[in-house]
Design an enzyme around this catalytic site. Structure first.
Site, PDB file in Angstrom:
ATOM      1  N   GLU A  47       6.806  -8.096  16.109  1.00 59.81           N
ATOM      2  CA  GLU A  47       6.371  -8.468  17.450  1.00 59.81           C
ATOM      3  C   GLU A  47       6.531  -9.970  17.682  1.00 59.81           C
ATOM      4  OE1 GLU A  47       2.499  -6.807  18.358  1.00 59.81           O
ATOM      5  OE2 GLU A  47       2.993  -5.067  17.118  1.00 59.81           O
TER       6      GLU A  47
ATOM      7  N   ARG B  14       0.823  -1.218   0.000  1.00 56.55           N
ATOM      8  CA  ARG B  14       0.000   0.000   0.000  1.00 56.55           C
ATOM      9  C   ARG B  14       0.855   1.264   0.000  1.00 56.55           C
ATOM     10  NH1 ARG B  14      -2.985  -3.386   3.452  1.00 56.55           N
ATOM     11  NH2 ARG B  14      -2.087  -2.294   5.228  1.00 56.55           N
TER      12      ARG B  14
END
Length: 171
Positions: A95, A58
């Site tokens: 993460e 994007r």
């Protein structure tokens, strides 16, 4: 024009508890999209970039038309093995695990001023890795930018360059 009216929130995507900020509604509204690009161009032009770089995928939707608006070239930062020729790459921590981004080795010249763009800044890990990769290629990175910033995730604090965004969401 209030650009927030053209960004749709989709709850529980891609998993429960996540509110996804969908820019497809902004992209398909011509006047709003043009306004977004003009406003973002005004924010980044003072940094005097030579090139704009976008993060797959994007980020391409933001950086490429913005580069055209500003009369600049565009560089792609992509997932591994997506670019032809010699590439430079950087592994970075997520993460839960790691990821990698790459760019063509000859995409930027040493000393060129390159602003990195994405559609959204969340935790800042991918944006920070992109800045590091551009520097590895010899670029100067005077700033980074995105359409949307999720301020509650603190991504801006992971960046060591000025950061610009059009829309900030607190939660």
């Amino acid at each position: 024009m209030d650009l927030r009216e053209h960004v749709r929130g989709i709850p529980d995507f891609p998993k429960p508890g996540i509110l996804f900020y969908d820019i497809s509604t902004l992209l398909r509204h011509g006047p709003a999209w043009r306004t977004a690009m003009a406003r973002l161009a005004a924010l980044i032009a003072p940094y005097r970039p030579d090139l704009l770089a976008g993060i797959e995928s994007r980020g391409f939707l933001v950086a490429a038309p913005l580069a055209l608006e500003l009369g600049l070239g565009f560089v792609m930062l992509r997932k591994p093995r997506k670019l032809p020729g010699l590439t430079l790459g950087l592994n970075y921590a997520l993460e839960y695990g790691t990821d990698r981004i790459e760019m063509q080795a000859d995409a930027v010249q040493p000393g060129q001023r390159v602003i990195l763009l994405d559609d959204l800044l969340a935790t800042g890990g991918t944006m920070a890795a992109g800045i590091a990769l551009l520097r590895q290629a010899g670029a100067e990175v005077p700033a980074a930018a995105a359409l949307i910033e999720l301020t509650f995730l603190g991504g801006r604090q992971r960046l060591d360059v000025p950061f610009e965004s059009l829309l900030a969401y607190e939660s």
